[in-house]
Design a protein around this motif. Sequence first.
Motif: not given
Length: 413
Positions: A57, A31, A53, A83, A183, A179, A90, A81
């Motif tokens: 995907n 993860q 998310a 939330t 991320l 993102t 992820i 992914a």
Amino acid sequence: MAAKIESVTIQGVKVPVIYEYDARLPLVNTQVVFTNSGSITDTTKAGLAKFSAKMLNEGSKKMGANGFAEMLESKAIHMSAATGSETFVIEIGSLKEQFATSMKYLKMLLAEPNFTKRSLEKVKTMTLGKISQKENDFDYIASHELKKLLFAGTPLAQPSLGTPQSVASITLDDVKSFTQEHLVLSRAIIVVGGDISMDDIQKQLSKALKVLRVGKAQKLPHYEASTEAKESIIQKETQQAYIYFGSPYNMAVNDEEYYKARVATFILGTGGFGSRLMEEIRVKRGLAYSAYARVHVSKSVSYFNGYLQTKLESQKEAKETVKAVIAEFVKNGVTQEELEQTKKFLLGSEPLRVETMSQRLQRTFMDYYKGFSLDHSKRELEKIEKLSLDELNKFIKKHTEILELSFAIVTKP
């Protein structure tokens, strides 16, 4: 082997790795968790984190959604992914022999996600369909209404799925901005378990995650639950009354007294049959099939809440019973017998809570995330075992804030 904390350095950032070696099966579960990146960051458009998310995907731009999914399936690799309120995760699962390949595919996804107009419209259609389905989910409606009462004016007051208006307004630029901001390596915590060495983890993750920006870590906001008791009644064509209630709970995420809250709320409403709420509402009065209550203590919030369903004609009695049970609980505390029964359950069921590798990794992650030592859960059980009735009742009587109950009720016109 117990889970432990390691690290991997990527682009000069020391990323924590929570790791447990387990060779019983030739599998690896990974993860990548990004902190302060969940739905609590939806300050501009409700539902943006969850929407982003779902966009992730949709696979990579080069392979497309179907091509990427088929490529994963051909190697028996799972990648998705999702939330939570505070985190964006992820998750990757693979056979040991496919770990390096799974990391190669992760890199492909992160480097060039399928952020296209076609994917955007697909995810919008799916999300709007799901929101539409929720219109007749009265538990969802009452739960969300309670959040609006407790956390008015904050991201918690809006649905994590978004609203029809907010979802319709999300653009590709919104998803790309989200993102790119969230991320990033500075917010990442990696969780890995399975038949894999730490050397392999460091080597493969370094390759996979070097495509991410360094970015900035930001402190998670903390939102206080309303201290004003409120009530909201929503009228729907329903055969039952859905009663959700909540109040503030004054406790920090790293409070050393949390174990007392755990014992107290188990007796009040988390423990199912035998809990105070269940005993009064179901057993003695027959007002509901079940009644439940718990405390939520995280970095962003700390509050008490519960729920039950009852007959329409019993709505008022059920609500007043909830208030009376909680008032009696705070005023007079618990009995020695209730304490002993709770200790037996919490201590006796402990092996079931650490039975699987994923459970152990999740527990280690939460202890690390909250700022505790890795033996915190063990020490907490020792404290529960030694907890006296006097200590627990003093703690319960101190938390009078839970009496400021707000109610969200879905009932028939």
